[in-house]
Design an enzyme around this catalytic site. Sequence first.
Site, PDB file in Angstrom:
ATOM      1  N   GLN A 146       2.127  -3.769   9.529  1.00  0.00           N
ATOM      2  CA  GLN A 146       3.323  -4.595   8.885  1.00  0.00           C
ATOM      3  C   GLN A 146       3.735  -3.122   8.898  1.00  0.00           C
ATOM      4  OE1 GLN A 146       3.543  -9.139   6.822  1.00  0.00           O
ATOM      5  NE2 GLN A 146       1.783  -7.656   6.541  1.00  0.00           N
ATOM      6  N   ASN A 147       3.862  -2.038   8.206  1.00  0.00           N
ATOM      7  CA  ASN A 147       4.662  -1.019   7.691  1.00  0.00           C
ATOM      8  C   ASN A 147       4.959   0.374   8.815  1.00  0.00           C
ATOM      9  OD1 ASN A 147       4.144  -2.496   5.133  1.00  0.00           O
ATOM     10  ND2 ASN A 147       2.087  -0.452   4.772  1.00  0.00           N
TER      11      ASN A 147
ATOM     12  N   ASP B 151       6.762   3.093   8.237  1.00  0.00           N
ATOM     13  CA  ASP B 151       6.381   4.310   7.466  1.00  0.00           C
ATOM     14  C   ASP B 151       5.960   5.374   8.029  1.00  0.00           C
ATOM     15  OD1 ASP B 151       4.364   3.578   6.352  1.00  0.00           O
ATOM     16  OD2 ASP B 151       5.712   3.159   5.050  1.00  0.00           O
TER      17      ASP B 151
ATOM     18  N   PRO C 245       9.558   0.768  -1.851  1.00  0.00           N
ATOM     19  CA  PRO C 245       9.858  -0.778  -2.338  1.00  0.00           C
ATOM     20  C   PRO C 245       8.982  -1.471  -0.943  1.00  0.00           C
ATOM     21  CG  PRO C 245      12.299   0.747  -1.526  1.00  0.00           C
ATOM     22  CD  PRO C 245      11.572   1.461  -1.887  1.00  0.00           C
ATOM     23  N   ASP C 246       8.396  -1.856  -2.036  1.00  0.00           N
ATOM     24  CA  ASP C 246       7.839  -3.828  -1.143  1.00  0.00           C
ATOM     25  C   ASP C 246       9.434  -4.250  -0.804  1.00  0.00           C
ATOM     26  OD1 ASP C 246       7.876  -5.262  -3.147  1.00  0.00           O
ATOM     27  OD2 ASP C 246       5.606  -4.920  -3.233  1.00  0.00           O
ATOM     28  N   PHE C 247       9.276  -5.650  -0.625  1.00  0.00           N
ATOM     29  CA  PHE C 247      10.536  -6.257   0.264  1.00  0.00           C
ATOM     30  C   PHE C 247      10.158  -7.673  -1.298  1.00  0.00           C
ATOM     31  CE2 PHE C 247       8.756  -4.544   3.801  1.00  0.00           C
ATOM     32  CZ  PHE C 247       9.630  -4.004   4.377  1.00  0.00           C
ATOM     33  N   ARG C 248       8.848  -7.489  -1.598  1.00  0.00           N
ATOM     34  CA  ARG C 248       9.146  -9.525  -2.243  1.00  0.00           C
ATOM     35  C   ARG C 248       8.690  -9.456  -3.990  1.00  0.00           C
ATOM     36  NH1 ARG C 248       8.316  -9.877   2.910  1.00  0.00           N
ATOM     37  NH2 ARG C 248       9.624 -11.418   3.735  1.00  0.00           N
TER      38      ARG C 248
ATOM     39  N   ILE D  42       1.191  -1.204   0.351  1.00  0.00           N
ATOM     40  CA  ILE D  42      -0.432   0.146  -0.697  1.00  0.00           C
ATOM     41  C   ILE D  42       0.747   1.387  -0.101  1.00  0.00           C
ATOM     42  CG2 ILE D  42      -2.097  -1.426   1.045  1.00  0.00           C
ATOM     43  CD1 ILE D  42      -1.497   0.874   3.478  1.00  0.00           C
ATOM     44  N   SER D  43       2.228   1.325   0.295  1.00  0.00           N
ATOM     45  CA  SER D  43       3.052   2.391   0.220  1.00  0.00           C
ATOM     46  C   SER D  43       4.122   2.322  -0.920  1.00  0.00           C
ATOM     47  CB  SER D  43       3.919   2.315   1.599  1.00  0.00           C
ATOM     48  OG  SER D  43       3.057   2.615   2.714  1.00  0.00           O
TER      49      SER D  43
ATOM     50  N   HIS E 249       4.911  -4.346  13.268  1.00  0.00           N
ATOM     51  CA  HIS E 249       6.297  -4.577  13.361  1.00  0.00           C
ATOM     52  C   HIS E 249       6.606  -2.968  13.512  1.00  0.00           C
ATOM     53  CE1 HIS E 249       5.698  -7.706   9.825  1.00  0.00           C
ATOM     54  NE2 HIS E 249       5.796  -8.232  11.417  1.00  0.00           N
TER      55      HIS E 249
HETATM   56  P1  OAD Z   1       5.925  -8.105   0.574  1.00  0.00           P
HETATM   57  O1  OAD Z   1       6.965  -7.111  -0.271  1.00  0.00           O
HETATM   58  O2  OAD Z   1       5.878  -9.368   1.351  1.00  0.00           O
HETATM   59  O3  OAD Z   1       4.753  -8.268  -0.151  1.00  0.00           O
HETATM   60  C1  OAD Z   1       4.020  -6.964  -1.048  1.00  0.00           C
HETATM   61  C2  OAD Z   1       2.581  -7.488  -1.856  1.00  0.00           C
HETATM   62  O4  OAD Z   1       2.124  -6.314  -2.132  1.00  0.00           O
HETATM   63  C3  OAD Z   1       3.138  -8.343  -2.284  1.00  0.00           C
HETATM   64  O5  OAD Z   1       2.044  -9.214  -2.787  1.00  0.00           O
HETATM   65  C4  OAD Z   1       2.777  -7.433  -3.416  1.00  0.00           C
HETATM   66  O6  OAD Z   1       2.458  -8.258  -5.263  1.00  0.00           O
HETATM   67  C5  OAD Z   1       1.526  -5.946  -3.649  1.00  0.00           C
HETATM   68  N1  OAD Z   1       2.163  -4.939  -4.301  1.00  0.00           N
HETATM   69  C6  OAD Z   1       2.906  -4.249  -4.206  1.00  0.00           C
HETATM   70  N2  OAD Z   1       2.860  -2.964  -5.167  1.00  0.00           N
HETATM   71  C7  OAD Z   1       1.294  -2.907  -5.116  1.00  0.00           C
HETATM   72  C8  OAD Z   1       0.309  -2.174  -5.668  1.00  0.00           C
HETATM   73  N3  OAD Z   1       0.901  -0.826  -5.982  1.00  0.00           N
HETATM   74  N4  OAD Z   1      -0.544  -2.430  -5.269  1.00  0.00           N
HETATM   75  C9  OAD Z   1      -1.739  -3.374  -4.849  1.00  0.00           C
HETATM   76  N5  OAD Z   1      -0.399  -4.711  -4.298  1.00  0.00           N
HETATM   77  C10 OAD Z   1       1.244  -4.190  -4.505  1.00  0.00           C
HETATM   78  O7  OAD Z   1       5.641  -7.308   1.642  1.00  0.00           O
HETATM   79  P2  OAD Z   1       5.030  -7.339   3.672  1.00  0.00           P
HETATM   80  O8  OAD Z   1       3.657  -8.447   3.311  1.00  0.00           O
HETATM   81  O9  OAD Z   1       3.950  -6.153   4.133  1.00  0.00           O
HETATM   82  O10 OAD Z   1       9.017  -7.237   7.538  1.00  0.00           O
HETATM   83  O11 OAD Z   1       5.850  -8.409   3.793  1.00  0.00           O
HETATM   84  C11 OAD Z   1       6.179  -8.409   5.592  1.00  0.00           C
HETATM   85  C12 OAD Z   1       6.707  -8.092   6.309  1.00  0.00           C
HETATM   86  O12 OAD Z   1       7.976  -8.579   5.448  1.00  0.00           O
HETATM   87  C13 OAD Z   1       7.308  -6.492   6.562  1.00  0.00           C
HETATM   88  O13 OAD Z   1       6.349  -6.224   7.134  1.00  0.00           O
HETATM   89  C14 OAD Z   1       9.645  -7.186   6.589  1.00  0.00           C
HETATM   90  C15 OAD Z   1       9.286  -7.859   5.661  1.00  0.00           C
HETATM   91  O14 OAD Z   1      10.786  -8.706   5.408  1.00  0.00           O
HETATM   92  C16 OAD Z   1      10.571  -7.130   8.516  1.00  0.00           C
HETATM   93  O15 OAD Z   1      11.110  -6.957   8.051  1.00  0.00           O
HETATM   94  C17 OAD Z   1      10.329  -7.711  10.134  1.00  0.00           C
END
Ligand code: OAD
Length: 308
Positions: A131-132, A134, A59-62, A52-53, A151
């Site tokens: 989990q964010n 920010d 950037p996201d993580f995965r 959502i950010s 987190h």
């Molecule tokens: P992830 O990076 O694992 O997952 C992000 C999800 O968001 C994925 O399913 C993407 O497909 C989706 N996504 C990205 N951009 C999007 C958009 N514009 N619209 C819709 N979907 C989108 O991130 P989290 O699940 O938040 O923890 O990761 C969980 C935890 O893993 C984090 O809090 C962090 C990390 O390691 C720690 O560091 C302890």
Amino acid sequence: MKVFGGLEISAGPKEAELPPSEKKKLFTYQGVIDGIITGRIKRIAVLTGAGISTNAGIPDFRSPGSGLYSQMEKYKLPFPEAVFSIEYFLKDPRPFFTIAKGMTGKYVPTKFHYFIRLLQDKGLLLKNFTQNIDNLEGDAGVKKELLVQAHGSVAGAHCTGCGKEVDIKLMMAHIEKGEPLFCECKAPCKPDIVMFGEALPISFSMQMNDVASADLVIIAGTSLKVFPFSVLMDLAGPNTPRLVFDIKEPDKIKESKDDRNIFVPGNCEVSIEEFVHKLKLDVEFKALLAAREELRKKYEEEKKKAKI
Ligand code: OAD
């Protein structure tokens, strides 16, 4: 009572399951919209992650290619997640300080953050578990008492050795420069975020059972790969639909084949506008987005001043 990794989960009073024909109507995108409009759905739990950010520029993580974990090669870590592991941080805090800069600047909340605020304003938000780190939910005006930062966040910082509180401005200056901050006791200091290997804040275990009383669970922008956050959705009752906004259907959702799950594919910034429109809440949403533009202007002015 269920126990997940030491966390006690006591789901709320057992409700009678709806007949299959009722469920069929309720467990659809339109069924959820009708449920909110008619007032059948009054308590919405929102479970969010890095996705959502991404529209704010974080950037996201995965996500393959753009996610932080796919850019870790240069740090020569034993495995990408090590950058957020407490064990590794204590040995070498440099990679964390280098990448933290991109996660903690002045970012403007996205439309999805303002959608959570809209639910709050309409009295529909039960809780937002995020989990964010920010704090963009807070910047969009989501109240502290409705926000569970599972987190942690970068609002405070402490020494990992003696536990002394660290001036957050000093911590941010170090993150800005990408230089680790060490305490007088020689241990590295860390913002109050939860790393792998650390316990979640007590506020999480105290409030997680609230999900059991939700009439609707919205899951957005999370791969649902990280425990214990990933079990929150399992606490929803048998009559509770789970609306999932994500570019890619999370494996946990796909594999569960649970008829309560309704997947809304695509960029959540776009799909949430469509959802708000169907709920006939465009006017209120526009007003919130106008406030967002004010915030954007304020940040731009601050940036200009900092350059002078
Ligand atoms: P992830 O990076 O694992 O997952 C992000 C999800 O968001 C994925 O399913 C993407 O497909 C989706 N996504 C990205 N951009 C999007 C958009 N514009 N619209 C819709 N979907 C989108 O991130 P989290 O699940 O938040 O923890 O990761 C969980 C935890 O893993 C984090 O809090 C962090 C990390 O390691 C720690 O560091 C302890």
